[in-house]
Each structure stands twice: as C-alpha cells, then as structure tokens.
Design an enzyme around this catalytic site. Structure first.
Site, short mmCIF file in Angstrom:
data_model
loop_
_atom_site.label_atom_id
_atom_site.label_comp_id
_atom_site.label_asym_id
_atom_site.label_seq_id
_atom_site.Cartn_x
_atom_site.Cartn_y
_atom_site.Cartn_z
N HIS A 1 0.83 -1.21 0.00
CA HIS A 1 0.00 0.00 0.00
C HIS A 1 0.86 1.25 0.00
CE1 HIS A 1 -3.85 -1.92 0.62
NE2 HIS A 1 -3.28 -2.72 1.50
N THR B 1 12.73 -9.13 3.13
CA THR B 1 12.48 -7.82 2.52
C THR B 1 13.57 -7.41 1.55
OG1 THR B 1 13.60 -6.71 4.35
CG2 THR B 1 11.21 -7.02 4.56
N LYS B 2 14.70 -8.15 1.54
CA LYS B 2 15.83 -7.87 0.65
C LYS B 2 16.20 -9.13 -0.10
CE LYS B 2 17.89 -4.62 3.90
NZ LYS B 2 19.01 -4.40 4.79
#
Length: 192
Positions: free
Chosen positions: A120, A171-172
């Site tokens: 979002h 996230t990486k």
C-alpha cells in the site's frame, strides 16, 4: 490386529492412489478449461484461485491442499504466477500477485509461506486504502528451500540454492547459497 492393519492399509491405498488421482484429473481439466497451464505428473489438490488463467504450474510438482493463487488485478492475458518443474508447495501457502511471481525448478516451499509482490501507499495526504499500491516482481531461483510460515515481499530475488528459515520475513534479495533467518531476514550462514 493383523486384519485391522490390512484394512487400514487398503483404505490408505484406495484413498491416496485412486481417489486423489481421480479427483485431481477432474480438477486439472476444470482449471485447464479456465486457462491454467498444468504440467504432466502434477497432482492438483483442493486449492483456491481468483484467475486460473494467470497460473502456470510445471511438470511433476507436488502441491498440498488449500494453496491460494490470488491474482489481485483485472483480467489480462499471460501468466503472472509461474511455477517451474519439480516444485513442492506445502499446505496453506499464498501467492498474492499484482505484478509477477516466479518459482524456479526443484524449489521446496513449506506450509504457510506467503509471497506478496505489492504494498500500500503510505502518504499522509490520502487514506491508505485509496492510495496506489507499489509493486515489484518476486523471483525464486532454482533449488531454493523456504521454511514454513516465511513471508517474501515485493522485489525480492532469492538466489539459486539459498535457504530461508521458518518464520522469516524477507524484505531484501538473498544471494545464492546463503542461509537467511529472522524478522527482517538477514544472513546467518552459507551453504558449503
């Protein structure tokens, strides 16, 4: 005791060799009619999908029950969720896609794992639910092992032969042959 063993063994064989294959046959044809590509030797259990024509599953894949293939967008041509040959996907996994999710061959994905390629907007000028989402493809290369309840987020590439520990939030991008764990996930080792 001996009769009970043979009775239970017979029921097991009937249920898993015959009834599952028969129900998989009907599911495969049902989803193929809607545009899903399903390779040879892949058994289709009870699963959920919003747009079957957005999903391509390779040969000899093992899928457990209650997998959710969610293409979160309007109708379009082509595949957005691509699963290569010889992939294992455990029960309760979710592929939540607006861009693209690619799973390489010989990959193992444990139960409850989630792949979400969008997010979002977070601007304070508008309420979040009305903001444009950002999206970026997820790529899992071949021979990867993802532990149960792992979450892989947008833009992540998990390199060949890497391991992601159970419960991790990735996230990486993860380089090839590295072992990552934690929230957020980070390198904890290297496969030798």
């Amino acid at each position: 005791m001996q009769n009970s063993y043979f009775f239970q063994q017979s029921l097991f064989v009937i249920r898993y060799r015959y009834l599952m294959k028969m129900s998989s046959f009907f599911r495969k044809n049902y989803y193929r009619l809607q545009g899903m590509r399903i390779g040879k030797g892949t058994v289709i259990p009870k699963l959920y999908t919003t747009w079957p024509h957005q999903v391509a599953i390779g040969n000899n894949c093992i899928l457990e029950h209650h997998i959710y293939f969610k293409y979160d967008g309007i109708w379009k041509e082509g595949f957005s969720i691509e699963i290569a040959d010889d992939v294992f996907i455990g029960s309760g996994c979710e592929f939540n896609c607006t861009s693209k999710i690619v799973i390489g061959k010989d990959t193992l994905i444990a139960s409850g794992s989630r792949f979400i390629d969008h997010n979002h907007g977070t601007s304070v000028e508008h309420i979040m639910r009305n903001q444009q989402s950002s999206q970026q493809a997820i790529e899992i290369q071949e021979d990867v092992w993802i532990g149960c309840n792992a979450v892989v987020l947008k833009g992540v590439i998990i390199g060949k032969g890497a391991i992601v520990a159970a419960g991790s939030v990735v996230t990486k991008s993860v380089p090839s042959y590295e072992i990552w764990a934690g929230v957020p996930a980070k390198k904890i080792g290297y496969r030798k």
